[in-house]
Design an enzyme around this catalytic site. Sequence first.
Site, PDB file in Angstrom:
ATOM      1  N   GLU A 135      72.217  70.806  51.280  1.00  0.00           N
ATOM      2  CA  GLU A 135      72.142  70.097  50.125  1.00  0.00           C
ATOM      3  C   GLU A 135      71.024  68.982  50.178  1.00  0.00           C
ATOM      4  O   GLU A 135      71.234  68.209  51.037  1.00  0.00           O
ATOM      5  CB  GLU A 135      73.417  69.621  49.611  1.00  0.00           C
ATOM      6  CG  GLU A 135      74.630  70.709  49.048  1.00  0.00           C
ATOM      7  CD  GLU A 135      75.594  69.723  48.505  1.00  0.00           C
ATOM      8  OE1 GLU A 135      76.473  70.509  47.721  1.00  0.00           O
ATOM      9  OE2 GLU A 135      76.078  68.648  48.653  1.00  0.00           O
ATOM     10  N   CYS A 136      69.886  69.050  49.396  1.00  0.00           N
ATOM     11  CA  CYS A 136      69.127  67.977  49.483  1.00  0.00           C
ATOM     12  C   CYS A 136      68.546  67.612  50.692  1.00  0.00           C
ATOM     13  O   CYS A 136      67.683  68.514  51.295  1.00  0.00           O
ATOM     14  CB  CYS A 136      69.773  66.743  48.778  1.00  0.00           C
ATOM     15  SG  CYS A 136      68.418  65.543  48.122  1.00  0.00           S
ATOM     16  N   GLY A 137      68.752  66.681  51.445  1.00  0.00           N
ATOM     17  CA  GLY A 137      68.244  66.453  52.888  1.00  0.00           C
ATOM     18  C   GLY A 137      68.677  67.850  53.795  1.00  0.00           C
ATOM     19  O   GLY A 137      67.705  68.136  54.634  1.00  0.00           O
TER      20      GLY A 137
END
Length: 439
Positions: free
Chosen positions: A324-326
């Site tokens: 997720e994201c990073g």
Amino acid sequence: MTPGLVIAAASSGTGKTTLMLGLLAALRARGVAVQPLKCGPDYIDPAFHAAAAGRSSVNLDAWAMTSAQIAALAARPADLIVTEGSMGLFDGVAVPGETGTGASADIAALMGWPVVLVIDASGQAQTAAAVALGLAQFRADVTVAGVVLNKIASPRHEALVRRGFESIGLPVLGVLPRAAGIELPSRHLGLVQAEETGELERLLSHAGEIVAEHCDLDAIMGCATAQEGELAPYKPVPPPGQRIALARDAAFSFVYPHLMEAWRAAGASILPFSPLADEAPDPSADVCWLPGGYPELHAGRLSGNRSFIEGVRNFAQTRPVHGECGGYMALGAGIVDAEGQRHEMLGLFGLETSFAKRKMHLGYRRADLMSPMPGFAVGHALRGHEFHYANILSQPDAPLARVVDPNGTEMPETGSIRVTPEGGRVTGTFFHLIAEASQ
């Protein structure tokens, strides 16, 4: 149910978190079992709440969550619930989601919790009461019980501000002087994470002493009300597997607490590992999850941690991996940091991202899955939130989902999916999952 209240304000930066942390610390020192909660998708404040209150804080989100889920998450045994609002009291998106627009006022109205307003009185006097009066009268289903004045410069300043509140009959529950000296460090996504803040215990103790000295704790507790009624059933987010290898350190720190609670309640085991310590995912796990965080701040170190990189690569050959994201960016081919230097990442996607020219990507997201991801089949609709400053340089893999913002505008951050020859499945999203959509 436990009586509760909401700490809110007219805008961000007025002192909500200062009052929240000081109030939690002061009540805890009194022996009050106080349950902290957070309105909206903020993922940093709850860690500070937990440190101050000595118990886990979870997010309540009126755009992403159903009313049944919100009520169930708030139903925690305690003497008092204190919920920190986000942004301004009535700030939300234009198009409602599951329960509302995502505004803190939606949570207050749903739960029947009165609002204690934090009023930043710097640069004004009696006008502060006019601002509070407008907030108190804006929605009939939201009750403002009183105010705490922040950044009061002098006794004369306090007297003038108090005069305004006397004229409208709104109680002043506390007065925090401008020279109180409570300051939390900041970062480009907001506050730094709780585990990164040096001398956190001393800071929280100081905040508690200031709030106990300058606020009427009994009066604030007396504002809280409890809503009666039976809890309706709701469908929690299913675990992505039964044994979840979860990246967890300063580079990968963000998973919503309510998700991990739901995973554990479903019988899943969470097996943390630290990419920064060059650890690989537990080989007994059946899924690997890389949450969001700040991999761009540690990209050089991560790119050299061969045990971590080879461990995740090997894991991904036969089992699902999700980022997720990073975490999604770390699964990509490379990250360009703020200085323009490229760092090789895991290479499980062709994704290339850059922080050299920052651009804010912020807002709620609805994702209709075009391919399965851990825990969800094709066609499931998810609700989440995106907040990062990375630019996509290349996103060549097959899209994971059709992603839209609250207005229905299609977003280019579709996520990615790649299937390995051995049957592994790697997925990633820029949004942080909050709940499954019911509509």
